[in-house]
Design a protein around this motif. Structure first.
Motif, PDB file in Angstrom:
ATOM      1  N   LEU A 194     192.039 -51.752  -4.563  1.00  0.00           N
ATOM      2  CA  LEU A 194     191.856 -51.480  -5.861  1.00  0.00           C
ATOM      3  C   LEU A 194     192.927 -50.346  -6.276  1.00  0.00           C
ATOM      4  O   LEU A 194     193.720 -50.109  -5.438  1.00  0.00           O
ATOM      5  CB  LEU A 194     190.552 -50.612  -5.686  1.00  0.00           C
ATOM      6  CG  LEU A 194     189.220 -51.469  -5.652  1.00  0.00           C
ATOM      7  CD1 LEU A 194     188.876 -51.520  -4.207  1.00  0.00           C
ATOM      8  CD2 LEU A 194     188.045 -50.883  -6.316  1.00  0.00           C
ATOM      9  N   THR A 195     192.641 -49.974  -7.484  1.00  0.00           N
ATOM     10  CA  THR A 195     193.827 -48.884  -8.085  1.00  0.00           C
ATOM     11  C   THR A 195     192.793 -47.816  -8.624  1.00  0.00           C
ATOM     12  O   THR A 195     191.943 -47.855  -9.226  1.00  0.00           O
ATOM     13  CB  THR A 195     194.636 -49.479  -9.252  1.00  0.00           C
ATOM     14  OG1 THR A 195     195.278 -50.726  -8.843  1.00  0.00           O
ATOM     15  CG2 THR A 195     195.537 -48.586  -9.654  1.00  0.00           C
ATOM     16  N   LEU A 196     193.444 -46.402  -7.923  1.00  0.00           N
ATOM     17  CA  LEU A 196     192.893 -45.330  -8.323  1.00  0.00           C
ATOM     18  C   LEU A 196     193.655 -44.630  -9.482  1.00  0.00           C
ATOM     19  O   LEU A 196     194.845 -44.444  -9.357  1.00  0.00           O
ATOM     20  CB  LEU A 196     192.606 -44.466  -7.253  1.00  0.00           C
ATOM     21  CG  LEU A 196     192.180 -45.352  -5.985  1.00  0.00           C
ATOM     22  CD1 LEU A 196     192.298 -44.627  -4.711  1.00  0.00           C
ATOM     23  CD2 LEU A 196     190.590 -45.846  -6.133  1.00  0.00           C
ATOM     24  N   THR A 197     193.095 -43.908 -10.531  1.00  0.00           N
ATOM     25  CA  THR A 197     193.934 -43.160 -11.354  1.00  0.00           C
ATOM     26  C   THR A 197     193.419 -41.869 -11.345  1.00  0.00           C
ATOM     27  O   THR A 197     192.360 -41.482 -11.850  1.00  0.00           O
ATOM     28  CB  THR A 197     193.689 -43.832 -12.957  1.00  0.00           C
ATOM     29  OG1 THR A 197     194.275 -45.155 -12.735  1.00  0.00           O
ATOM     30  CG2 THR A 197     194.682 -43.208 -13.781  1.00  0.00           C
ATOM     31  N   ILE A 198     194.487 -40.791 -11.135  1.00  0.00           N
ATOM     32  CA  ILE A 198     193.995 -39.367 -11.270  1.00  0.00           C
ATOM     33  C   ILE A 198     195.069 -38.558 -12.152  1.00  0.00           C
ATOM     34  O   ILE A 198     196.216 -38.849 -11.993  1.00  0.00           O
ATOM     35  CB  ILE A 198     194.158 -38.470  -9.933  1.00  0.00           C
ATOM     36  CG1 ILE A 198     193.334 -39.289  -9.031  1.00  0.00           C
ATOM     37  CG2 ILE A 198     193.947 -37.306  -9.929  1.00  0.00           C
ATOM     38  CD1 ILE A 198     191.681 -39.102  -9.128  1.00  0.00           C
ATOM     39  N   ASN A 199     194.381 -38.020 -13.440  1.00  0.00           N
ATOM     40  CA  ASN A 199     195.580 -37.504 -14.111  1.00  0.00           C
ATOM     41  C   ASN A 199     196.481 -38.349 -14.524  1.00  0.00           C
ATOM     42  O   ASN A 199     197.764 -37.763 -14.922  1.00  0.00           O
ATOM     43  CB  ASN A 199     196.170 -35.962 -13.576  1.00  0.00           C
ATOM     44  CG  ASN A 199     196.601 -35.076 -14.655  1.00  0.00           C
ATOM     45  OD1 ASN A 199     196.003 -35.082 -15.826  1.00  0.00           O
ATOM     46  ND2 ASN A 199     197.450 -34.256 -14.112  1.00  0.00           N
ATOM     47  N   GLY A 200     196.215 -39.540 -15.040  1.00  0.00           N
ATOM     48  CA  GLY A 200     197.313 -40.270 -15.656  1.00  0.00           C
ATOM     49  C   GLY A 200     198.190 -41.290 -14.603  1.00  0.00           C
ATOM     50  O   GLY A 200     198.931 -42.126 -15.142  1.00  0.00           O
ATOM     51  N   GLN A 201     198.042 -40.835 -13.402  1.00  0.00           N
ATOM     52  CA  GLN A 201     198.907 -41.104 -12.233  1.00  0.00           C
ATOM     53  C   GLN A 201     198.086 -42.298 -11.455  1.00  0.00           C
ATOM     54  O   GLN A 201     197.074 -42.221 -11.063  1.00  0.00           O
ATOM     55  CB  GLN A 201     199.417 -40.446 -11.316  1.00  0.00           C
ATOM     56  CG  GLN A 201     200.472 -41.071 -10.319  1.00  0.00           C
ATOM     57  CD  GLN A 201     200.798 -39.674  -9.387  1.00  0.00           C
ATOM     58  OE1 GLN A 201     200.372 -38.532  -9.607  1.00  0.00           O
ATOM     59  NE2 GLN A 201     201.578 -40.118  -8.116  1.00  0.00           N
ATOM     60  N   ASP A 202     198.645 -43.457 -11.498  1.00  0.00           N
ATOM     61  CA  ASP A 202     197.908 -44.597 -10.526  1.00  0.00           C
ATOM     62  C   ASP A 202     198.435 -44.667  -9.170  1.00  0.00           C
ATOM     63  O   ASP A 202     199.533 -44.410  -8.748  1.00  0.00           O
ATOM     64  CB  ASP A 202     198.502 -46.144 -11.330  1.00  0.00           C
ATOM     65  CG  ASP A 202     197.633 -46.435 -12.597  1.00  0.00           C
ATOM     66  OD1 ASP A 202     196.832 -45.522 -13.044  1.00  0.00           O
ATOM     67  OD2 ASP A 202     198.541 -47.227 -13.305  1.00  0.00           O
TER      68      ASP A 202
ATOM     69  N   PHE B 256     197.220 -37.989  -2.141  1.00  0.00           N
ATOM     70  CA  PHE B 256     196.216 -38.456  -2.950  1.00  0.00           C
ATOM     71  C   PHE B 256     194.969 -37.299  -2.944  1.00  0.00           C
ATOM     72  O   PHE B 256     194.365 -36.850  -4.114  1.00  0.00           O
ATOM     73  CB  PHE B 256     195.571 -39.664  -2.689  1.00  0.00           C
ATOM     74  CG  PHE B 256     194.386 -40.086  -3.336  1.00  0.00           C
ATOM     75  CD1 PHE B 256     194.847 -40.557  -4.668  1.00  0.00           C
ATOM     76  CD2 PHE B 256     193.217 -40.307  -2.792  1.00  0.00           C
ATOM     77  CE1 PHE B 256     193.536 -41.029  -5.531  1.00  0.00           C
ATOM     78  CE2 PHE B 256     191.988 -40.710  -3.850  1.00  0.00           C
ATOM     79  CZ  PHE B 256     192.393 -41.193  -4.887  1.00  0.00           C
ATOM     80  N   ILE B 257     194.527 -36.749  -1.861  1.00  0.00           N
ATOM     81  CA  ILE B 257     193.693 -35.722  -1.948  1.00  0.00           C
ATOM     82  C   ILE B 257     194.004 -34.488  -2.573  1.00  0.00           C
ATOM     83  O   ILE B 257     193.180 -33.878  -3.445  1.00  0.00           O
ATOM     84  CB  ILE B 257     193.222 -35.384  -0.379  1.00  0.00           C
ATOM     85  CG1 ILE B 257     192.563 -36.609   0.279  1.00  0.00           C
ATOM     86  CG2 ILE B 257     192.343 -34.067  -0.338  1.00  0.00           C
ATOM     87  CD1 ILE B 257     192.523 -36.552   1.639  1.00  0.00           C
ATOM     88  N   ALA B 258     195.415 -34.072  -2.367  1.00  0.00           N
ATOM     89  CA  ALA B 258     195.803 -32.794  -2.896  1.00  0.00           C
ATOM     90  C   ALA B 258     195.769 -32.982  -4.678  1.00  0.00           C
ATOM     91  O   ALA B 258     195.482 -32.044  -5.242  1.00  0.00           O
ATOM     92  CB  ALA B 258     197.396 -32.653  -2.586  1.00  0.00           C
ATOM     93  N   LYS B 259     196.181 -34.461  -4.858  1.00  0.00           N
ATOM     94  CA  LYS B 259     196.201 -34.493  -6.520  1.00  0.00           C
ATOM     95  C   LYS B 259     194.640 -34.400  -7.091  1.00  0.00           C
ATOM     96  O   LYS B 259     194.502 -33.975  -8.141  1.00  0.00           O
ATOM     97  CB  LYS B 259     196.824 -36.045  -6.808  1.00  0.00           C
ATOM     98  CG  LYS B 259     198.384 -35.729  -6.284  1.00  0.00           C
ATOM     99  CD  LYS B 259     198.994 -35.261  -7.490  1.00  0.00           C
ATOM    100  CE  LYS B 259     200.376 -35.100  -6.983  1.00  0.00           C
ATOM    101  NZ  LYS B 259     201.183 -36.531  -6.628  1.00  0.00           N
ATOM    102  N   MET B 260     193.642 -34.989  -6.249  1.00  0.00           N
ATOM    103  CA  MET B 260     192.251 -34.884  -6.779  1.00  0.00           C
ATOM    104  C   MET B 260     191.848 -33.496  -6.759  1.00  0.00           C
ATOM    105  O   MET B 260     191.119 -32.960  -7.738  1.00  0.00           O
ATOM    106  CB  MET B 260     191.531 -35.475  -5.702  1.00  0.00           C
ATOM    107  CG  MET B 260     191.317 -36.941  -5.720  1.00  0.00           C
ATOM    108  SD  MET B 260     189.913 -37.995  -5.260  1.00  0.00           S
ATOM    109  CE  MET B 260     189.958 -37.232  -3.484  1.00  0.00           C
ATOM    110  N   ALA B 261     192.177 -32.686  -5.847  1.00  0.00           N
ATOM    111  CA  ALA B 261     191.672 -31.372  -5.721  1.00  0.00           C
ATOM    112  C   ALA B 261     192.387 -30.474  -7.212  1.00  0.00           C
ATOM    113  O   ALA B 261     191.740 -29.561  -7.507  1.00  0.00           O
ATOM    114  CB  ALA B 261     192.192 -30.499  -4.303  1.00  0.00           C
TER     115      ALA B 261
END
Length: 277
Positions: free
Chosen positions: A27-35, A47-52
């Motif tokens: 799958l593809t996950l998108t956080i703050n516009g970044q895929d 990825f965890i750091a970007k989510m936080a």
């Protein structure tokens, strides 16, 4: 029976393995516009750091029909297991690919299974499929057997953070904030509709682990395979394993690190437990 190719999406936390005859479609996950593509190259800690750091709703994108078709290439028999259709379009996309592939390859047959779950429960289902294949069962009978077995598999999860769930509208921001302040852990399960269903709010991981074990017993777990997936929480995963083994000495327990999709929902410190009742 000729070899049956086994295909799952990355919600399963499995990894592609020729040896185990498993192909994982990300799958593809998108956080703050970044895929972020949820494959073996995904840096989970980044990825965890970007989510936080994120303060906006993220999103998940199911594999494209073309991605499923690529995974099916060259096979005459295949079984696809997807994350619950209650959270993702992965099942729908895979089913469309099945119809296209069977039309283009009339001699081929593909079974698509909606797990109604995510994470380790998919792997438990996959393990049973491997066992069924070894019994030399007819391919046409496999779909019904898998459907029957799926009624006896379960998922329990512990959430230490509700940050991402609140951003994505799964829980209210107020509830997430209070839970964080009071160090409340939420125990959840996959409902019969395949949606996340909170079933308990407890203070601290010790009580959360106790609640999970009690619910496993209520769900008729008597020993056998258990898969515990964790997000940066091997310590509590190991504690849960030891507690289960103390009650059920014949338990066969595997501990794994979550991949991206489950990390997106369970977040840092989360646990997901898949088992057969």
């Amino acid at each position: 029976m000729e070899e049956i190719k086994l295909i799952v999406d990355s919600s399963s936390n499995d990894q592609t393995s020729k040896e185990n005859n498993v192909t994982v479609v990300p799958l593809t996950l998108t956080i703050n516009g970044q895929d972020f593509v949820d494959d073996e190259k995904l840096d989970i800690q980044d990825f965890i750091a970007k989510m936080a750091q994120n303060s906006e709703a993220g999103r998940t994108s199911c594999p494209s029909i073309d991605a499923w078709l690529k995974a099916l290439e060259g096979t005459k028999r295949a079984i696809i297991v997807t994350v619950t259709s209650g959270l993702s379009g992965s099942f729908s996309s895979a089913f469309q690919a099945k119809k296209i592939y069977e039309k283009d390859h009339p001699e081929s047959k593909v079974i698509v299974v909606d797990s109604r779950s995510a994470g380790p429960e998919l792997s438990v289902i996959l393990s049973k499929i491997k066992q069924l294949i070894k019994t030399k069962i007819r391919f046409v009978d496999l779909e019904q057997k898998i459907a029957e077995y799926r009624m006896h598999t379960h998922l329990l999860a512990i959430f230490q953070s509700l940050h991402n769930l609140s951003l994505n509208g799964r829980v209210s921001p107020a509830v997430a904030k209070v839970a964080q302040m009071l160090k409340i852990d939420v125990v959840g399960t996959a409902s019969t509709e395949g949606k996340l269903e909170p079933v308990a709010k407890v203070r601290g991981m010790k009580r959360a682990l106790k609640d999970v074990i009690n619910r496993m017993k209520e769900m008729k777990y008597h020993g056998g395979e258990v898969i515990i997936d964790h997000c940066n929480n091997a310590k509590d995963a190991q504690t849960l394993k030891e507690k289960i083994c103390a009650l059920f000495p014949n338990a066969q327990i595997t501990i794994r690190q979550m991949r991206g999709l489950c990390t997106f929902y369970a977040e840092n410190g989360g646990l997901m437990v898949g088992f057969e009742g």
